[in-house]
Design a protein around this motif. Structure first.
Motif, short mmCIF file in Angstrom:
data_model
loop_
_atom_site.label_atom_id
_atom_site.label_comp_id
_atom_site.label_asym_id
_atom_site.label_seq_id
_atom_site.Cartn_x
_atom_site.Cartn_y
_atom_site.Cartn_z
N ASP A 1 0.84 -1.17 0.00
CA ASP A 1 0.00 0.00 0.00
C ASP A 1 0.88 1.24 0.00
O ASP A 1 2.11 1.15 0.07
CB ASP A 1 -1.05 -0.03 1.11
N PHE A 2 0.24 2.39 -0.12
CA PHE A 2 1.00 3.61 -0.28
C PHE A 2 1.96 3.86 0.87
O PHE A 2 3.14 4.17 0.67
CB PHE A 2 0.02 4.78 -0.45
N SER A 3 1.47 3.72 2.10
CA SER A 3 2.31 4.06 3.25
C SER A 3 3.53 3.16 3.36
O SER A 3 4.62 3.63 3.66
CB SER A 3 1.49 4.00 4.55
N THR A 4 3.35 1.86 3.10
CA THR A 4 4.51 0.98 3.20
C THR A 4 5.48 1.25 2.04
O THR A 4 6.69 1.20 2.24
CB THR A 4 4.10 -0.50 3.26
N SER A 5 4.95 1.54 0.85
CA SER A 5 5.85 1.89 -0.26
C SER A 5 6.65 3.14 0.07
O SER A 5 7.86 3.21 -0.16
CB SER A 5 5.06 2.16 -1.55
N LEU A 6 5.96 4.14 0.62
CA LEU A 6 6.65 5.39 0.95
C LEU A 6 7.70 5.15 2.02
O LEU A 6 8.82 5.66 1.94
CB LEU A 6 5.63 6.46 1.39
N ALA A 7 7.37 4.34 3.01
CA ALA A 7 8.35 4.04 4.06
C ALA A 7 9.58 3.36 3.45
O ALA A 7 10.71 3.69 3.80
CB ALA A 7 7.72 3.14 5.14
N CYS A 8 9.36 2.45 2.51
CA CYS A 8 10.49 1.77 1.86
C CYS A 8 11.37 2.77 1.11
O CYS A 8 12.60 2.72 1.19
CB CYS A 8 9.99 0.69 0.89
N ILE A 9 10.73 3.69 0.39
CA ILE A 9 11.51 4.70 -0.34
C ILE A 9 12.35 5.51 0.64
O ILE A 9 13.54 5.75 0.44
CB ILE A 9 10.58 5.62 -1.15
N LEU A 10 11.72 5.93 1.74
CA LEU A 10 12.41 6.80 2.68
C LEU A 10 13.55 6.08 3.39
O LEU A 10 14.54 6.71 3.78
CB LEU A 10 11.42 7.39 3.69
N LEU A 11 13.43 4.76 3.53
CA LEU A 11 14.52 4.00 4.17
C LEU A 11 15.78 4.01 3.31
O LEU A 11 16.87 3.69 3.80
CB LEU A 11 14.09 2.56 4.45
N ALA A 12 15.62 4.37 2.04
CA ALA A 12 16.79 4.41 1.15
C ALA A 12 17.38 5.82 1.07
O ALA A 12 18.22 6.10 0.23
CB ALA A 12 16.40 3.91 -0.24
N ILE A 13 16.90 6.70 1.96
CA ILE A 13 17.32 8.11 1.92
C ILE A 13 17.93 8.49 3.27
O ILE A 13 17.45 8.04 4.31
CB ILE A 13 16.08 9.00 1.65
N ASP A 14 18.97 9.32 3.25
CA ASP A 14 19.49 9.87 4.51
C ASP A 14 18.46 10.85 5.04
O ASP A 14 17.80 11.53 4.29
CB ASP A 14 20.80 10.63 4.26
N GLU A 15 18.37 10.97 6.34
CA GLU A 15 17.41 11.87 6.97
C GLU A 15 15.99 11.67 6.45
O GLU A 15 15.38 12.60 5.92
CB GLU A 15 17.82 13.33 6.75
N PRO A 16 15.48 10.46 6.60
CA PRO A 16 14.15 10.17 6.08
C PRO A 16 13.06 11.05 6.69
O PRO A 16 12.09 11.37 6.02
CB PRO A 16 13.93 8.70 6.44
N MET A 17 13.23 11.46 7.94
CA MET A 17 12.16 12.23 8.57
C MET A 17 12.05 13.64 7.98
O MET A 17 10.95 14.18 7.90
CB MET A 17 12.33 12.27 10.09
N ASN A 18 13.18 14.22 7.57
CA ASN A 18 13.08 15.51 6.88
C ASN A 18 12.33 15.36 5.57
O ASN A 18 11.48 16.19 5.22
CB ASN A 18 14.49 16.07 6.57
N ALA A 19 12.65 14.30 4.85
CA ALA A 19 11.97 14.05 3.58
C ALA A 19 10.48 13.84 3.82
O ALA A 19 9.64 14.37 3.09
CB ALA A 19 12.59 12.83 2.89
N LEU A 20 10.16 13.09 4.87
CA LEU A 20 8.74 12.83 5.15
C LEU A 20 7.99 14.13 5.46
O LEU A 20 6.87 14.33 4.99
CB LEU A 20 8.58 11.83 6.30
N ARG A 21 8.63 15.00 6.22
CA ARG A 21 7.98 16.29 6.53
C ARG A 21 7.68 17.07 5.27
O ARG A 21 6.59 17.62 5.10
CB ARG A 21 8.87 17.12 7.46
N SER A 22 8.62 17.09 4.36
CA SER A 22 8.42 17.85 3.14
C SER A 22 7.32 17.22 2.27
O SER A 22 6.45 17.92 1.72
CB SER A 22 9.75 17.96 2.40
#
Ligand code: ATP
Ligand code: MG
Length: 412
Positions: free
Chosen positions: A259-280
């Motif tokens: 689903d969307f949320s798990t896909s997004l979480a997976c994408i963010l796990l491949a990024i440094d500072e995932p929480m900044n990206a999530l906020r944006s």
């Protein structure tokens, strides 16, 4: 046949008996040809909104977007009694042709027209089909049947014009290509690349709606690939440029519905500072509180969960009784696979989710009342003692209330 389909059929019959032309239109025809259950059945007709309202009665119709020529028709009382599903109106739209587009999103004016003009104003050939359920034949003015057979996404008419009229169509192109597993015709792809830089004129919220649908298909990774190949990703999801591509590919490689949320979480796990990206992203796409909560929990807890078998149970258990536990485990499983971590942590977590409630989340051995009875003075020490007892209980050190009470006595 679904109740929705039957209601739409009733509507078409009534219109056609009254001398109008009426068809099933758009997405439902496409989905039926693809052997998928359509989400909803839209009707298109040459009857103008006033005529539709007169035919079905004012009380059975809702003027949805009367200016756009869309009327909602409610099932008749007798049909409703037969049906156990909630009443959803059938959307009946008058054939129309759209006027000029000056804002990059919506036509300035619409004119009622015939079926062929109505097909021509639609976005992609696969979405431009009609079906006549009485004569049981497809009405195809745009070559949509052939494109469905070839699994090809192609704009109706000149792709450059179609994308400059409405920029959102670029993301619809990504969505349909991704969810249907189609390829995109080269002139259509070329035109998207040419207009990609102007996607910013579409509101972040509308972009978010399309992105959710692209990313909740089980081909989310293909969706990101299309976004990049079409030059859209740096405008729509610039975070992707900073992702560890190899890790991302492995995180999202999974041929089951994400689903969307798990896909997004997976994408963010491949990024440094995932929480900044999530906020944006939250700000841009207007993510719901629930979406933010699921993504945040999955990002925070998955590194713990993949080591579940090596940690004290009191550290793992709270994650598994979290309301989002299933999503967290799903993302953790992706993380374990992607990082070649041993799978024993995930196995344990999956196993524990199947335990009976009293095993996974046993009743506490003692509560606040017990502390009071033991003469512990009220204060922050209560919470601390209860937490310590709970941890020892979950870790299997304490099994009885007597052990807990003895421990408390030793502490005060
Ligand atoms: P689904 O409902 O499964 O997402 P759909 O094809 O029904 O897919 P809708 O957004 O419900 O998509 O739109 C219904 C129909 O209206 C489409 O099939 C298409 O013919 C037309 N349409 C929708 N959006 C646009 C657009 N931006 N430009 C041109 N035509 C459009
Ligand atoms: Mg639809």
């Amino acid at each position: 046949k679904s109740a929705q389909a039957i209601e739409a059929l009733v509507v078409v019959k009534r219109l056609s008996e009254a001398g109008f032309t009426a068809y099933f239109a758009g997405g439902c025809v496409r989905d039926a040809l693809l052997g998928k259950a359509p989400k909803d059945f839209d009707v298109a007709t040459d009857a103008v909104p006033a005529a539709i309202q007169e035919l079905f009665g004012k009380r059975k119709t809702l003027a949805f977007g009367a200016s756009f020529g869309v009327i909602g028709v409610l099932p008749s009382a007798s049909d409703r009694r037969k049906s156990i599903v909630p009443i959803t109106p059938t959307e009946v739209a008058t054939f129309r042709s759209d006027g000029l587009y000056s804002d990059g999103r919506r036509p300035d004016s619409v004119h009622f027209g015939n079926a062929e003009a109505d097909a021509q104003r639609r976005d992609f050939t696969i979405n431009g089909l009609f079906y006549d359920p009485i004569k049981r034949r497809i009405v195809d003015y745009v070559g949509g049947v052939e494109d469905i057979e070839r699994q090809l996404l192609r704009t109706i008419g000149n792709p450059h014009e179609r994308f400059s009229e409405d920029k959102l169509r670029m993301l619809r192109a990504v969505r349909f290509t991704t969810t249907l597993g189609f390829s995109i015709a080269e002139p259509t792809a070329d035109a998207v690349r040419g207009h990609a830089a102007s996607i910013g004129s579409v509101s972040g919220e509308r972009i978010g709606v399309e992105m959710r649908r692209t990313m909740s298909s089980n081909h989310a990774l293909d969706g990101l690939g299309h976004l990049q190949a079409l030059g859209l990703s740096r405008y729509v999801l610039p975070e992707l440029e900073k992702a560890d591509r190899r890790l991302l590919d492995r995180l999202l490689t999974e041929d089951r519905t994400q689903d969307f949320s798990t896909s997004l979480a997976c994408i963010l796990l491949a990024i440094d500072e995932p929480m900044n990206a999530l906020r944006s992203i939250t700000e841009r796409w207007k993510l719901s509180n629930e979406e933010v909560r699921v993504v945040t929990s999955a990002i925070h807890h998955s590194p713990t969960l993949i080591r579940a078998n090596t940690l004290p149970w009191a550290e793992v258990q709270p994650i598994l009784v979290d309301r989002d536990a299933e999503a967290i485990v799903e993302v953790s499983a992706a993380l374990a696979r992607a990082t070649d971590a041993p799978s024993s942590g995930i196995h344990l977590a999956l196993e524990a989710l199947k335990w009976p409630r009293e095993r996974l989340d046993p009743n506490p051995l003692i509560g606040g009342d017990d502390l009071k009875d033991l003469g512990v003075p009220t204060g922050p020490v209560y919470a601390k003692l209860l937490r310590q007892v709970r941890q020892r209980q979950l870790n299997g050190e304490f099994e009885t209330k007597a052990q807990a009470v003895a421990f408390v006595k030793g502490q005060v």
